[in-house]
Design a protein around this motif. Structure first.
Motif, mmCIF file in Angstrom:
data_model
loop_
_atom_site.group_PDB
_atom_site.id
_atom_site.type_symbol
_atom_site.label_atom_id
_atom_site.label_comp_id
_atom_site.label_asym_id
_atom_site.label_seq_id
_atom_site.Cartn_x
_atom_site.Cartn_y
_atom_site.Cartn_z
ATOM 1 N N SER A 15 0.692 -1.176 -0.084
ATOM 2 C CA SER A 15 0.134 0.025 0.196
ATOM 3 C C SER A 15 0.889 1.225 -0.021
ATOM 4 N N LEU A 16 0.258 2.150 -0.552
ATOM 5 C CA LEU A 16 1.060 3.502 -0.695
ATOM 6 C C LEU A 16 0.646 4.499 0.277
ATOM 7 N N CYS A 17 -0.620 4.336 1.000
ATOM 8 C CA CYS A 17 -1.266 5.325 1.710
ATOM 9 C C CYS A 17 -0.969 5.110 3.261
ATOM 10 N N GLY A 18 -0.153 4.323 3.639
ATOM 11 C CA GLY A 18 0.490 4.149 5.019
ATOM 12 C C GLY A 18 -0.393 3.346 5.780
ATOM 13 N N ASP A 19 -1.306 2.399 5.203
ATOM 14 C CA ASP A 19 -2.145 1.471 6.134
ATOM 15 C C ASP A 19 -1.080 0.626 6.469
ATOM 16 N N PRO A 20 -0.855 0.114 8.055
ATOM 17 C CA PRO A 20 0.042 -0.473 8.693
ATOM 18 C C PRO A 20 -0.374 -2.126 8.236
ATOM 19 N N PHE A 65 8.700 -11.417 0.513
ATOM 20 C CA PHE A 65 9.698 -11.477 1.679
ATOM 21 C C PHE A 65 10.049 -10.407 2.479
ATOM 22 N N ALA A 66 9.830 -8.975 1.856
ATOM 23 C CA ALA A 66 9.950 -7.701 2.626
ATOM 24 C C ALA A 66 9.122 -7.829 3.820
ATOM 25 N N PHE A 67 7.794 -8.034 3.694
ATOM 26 C CA PHE A 67 6.899 -8.391 4.984
ATOM 27 C C PHE A 67 7.221 -9.246 5.761
ATOM 28 N N ILE A 68 7.555 -10.374 5.336
ATOM 29 C CA ILE A 68 8.323 -11.278 6.505
ATOM 30 C C ILE A 68 9.501 -10.673 7.013
ATOM 31 N N ALA A 69 10.381 -10.089 6.446
ATOM 32 C CA ALA A 69 11.579 -9.641 7.112
ATOM 33 C C ALA A 69 11.031 -8.466 8.061
ATOM 34 N N ALA A 70 10.245 -7.658 7.610
ATOM 35 C CA ALA A 70 9.783 -6.377 8.430
ATOM 36 C C ALA A 70 8.898 -7.087 9.677
ATOM 37 N N SER A 71 8.156 -7.976 9.542
ATOM 38 C CA SER A 71 7.418 -8.778 10.758
ATOM 39 C C SER A 71 8.321 -9.150 11.587
ATOM 40 N N SER A 118 10.144 -0.216 9.089
ATOM 41 C CA SER A 118 10.727 -0.791 7.962
ATOM 42 C C SER A 118 9.743 0.026 6.782
ATOM 43 N N TYR A 119 10.408 0.017 5.574
ATOM 44 C CA TYR A 119 9.674 0.552 4.456
ATOM 45 C C TYR A 119 9.826 -0.026 3.225
ATOM 46 N N ASN A 120 8.719 0.165 2.445
ATOM 47 C CA ASN A 120 8.871 -0.865 0.969
ATOM 48 C C ASN A 120 8.659 0.409 0.062
ATOM 49 N N THR A 121 9.624 0.646 -1.007
ATOM 50 C CA THR A 121 9.465 1.727 -1.911
ATOM 51 C C THR A 121 9.587 0.941 -3.500
ATOM 52 N N ALA A 122 9.384 -0.102 -3.295
ATOM 53 C CA ALA A 122 9.664 -0.985 -4.571
ATOM 54 C C ALA A 122 8.710 -0.635 -5.438
ATOM 55 N N LYS A 123 8.701 -0.805 -6.940
ATOM 56 C CA LYS A 123 7.803 -0.677 -7.840
ATOM 57 C C LYS A 123 7.762 -1.665 -8.849
ATOM 58 N N SER A 124 6.616 -2.598 -9.123
ATOM 59 C CA SER A 124 6.308 -3.564 -9.948
ATOM 60 C C SER A 124 6.882 -2.823 -11.553
#
Length: 245
Positions: free
Chosen positions: A22-27, A35-41, A54-60
């Motif tokens: 999500s780009l709107c800040g929904d936790p 894998f980024a979600f698993i790592a941040a968790s 943790s931040y995710n700024t990747a783009k498909s």
């Protein structure tokens, strides 16, 4: 005993890291579903007293030239303490696409890829000489339509056709893509060594996984991991994380 781990963790790259975040800040959705979600968790649950962010700024769909052009927004503005980066397979797809212009292809050659990577890491180190870089090795595999990956749950026909068509599209120019991604894998290792990055050897992790199950179990279309594949990537990331402690 509590360890003093870094405060700001950034995951950047293409759709493999994006994970539909999500780009709107929904936790509930800010880290996507990979894998980024698993790592941040893991970081958040393991070190709550330190409250790591943790931040995710990747783009498909993004390739290295596009990522370098948006590096300020996606990386430098966040000023991470730890940068986890994976980019490269879309450079390969760009190079062999019938829809890309000669200019776009010229910015996606292995030589251009090397300079794009060097530019990104140079800027990250210039901003913060102490930034810890985890640099992922890109991957691409060839799959047949019969391999696992499709959901067992009912889905509409267009979605199923999209899945199969995606596999077929990625199989075009198979041998050329496989050879090209190998060049990029070596480039990542060389550039990573130049900038003192930890190398996340995802191809090696998938090779170990293939001793137990076919590649389609880990990477459903040759590029995007399944839930099992994302866990392999996280375990690879976790090995690098433990070296920091």
């Amino acid at each position: 005993m509590m360890k003093n781990i870094p405060a700001r963790w950034l995951f950047c790259g293409d759709s493999i890291t994006d994970g539909g975040h999500s780009l709107c800040g929904d936790p509930n959705h800010i880290m996507g579903h990979g894998f980024a979600f698993i790592a941040a968790s893991f970081l958040a649950a393991e070190y709550p007293q330190l409250m790591p962010k943790s931040y995710n700024t990747a783009k498909s769909g993004i390739n290295s030239a596009q990522l370098l052009a948006s590096w300020d927004e996606r990386v430098l503005d966040i000023a991470p303490d730890v940068l986890t980066l994976l980019v490269g397979v879309n450079d390969t797809l760009t190079l062999f696409s019938d829809e890309k212009t000669p200019l776009q292809k010229s910015l996606a050659t292995p030589e251009a890829y090397r300079e794009n990577l060097r530019g990104m890491l140079f800027l990250a180190r210039k901003q913060n000489p102490q930034v810890h870089i985890m640099l992922g090795v890109p991957f691409y595999y060839h799959l047949d339509d019969s391999l696992p990956g499709l959901s067992d749950r009912p889905c509409d026909i267009p979605e199923r056709e999209f899945t199969l068509n995606t596999r077929r599209d990625y199989r075009k120019n198979r041998e050329e893509k496989l050879a090209d991604i190998k060049l990029r894998q070596e480039i990542v290792r060389e550039v990573g060594d130049e900038f003192g990055a930890d190398i996340l050897d995802y191809p090696a992790a998938f090779a170990r996984g293939m001793e137990q199950a076919p590649i389609g179990y880990w990477v459903w279309d040759g590029i995007h991991p399944t839930v099992a594949g994302h866990m392999l990537m996280f375990k690879c990331w976790l090995e690098s994380f433990r070296k920091m402690l």
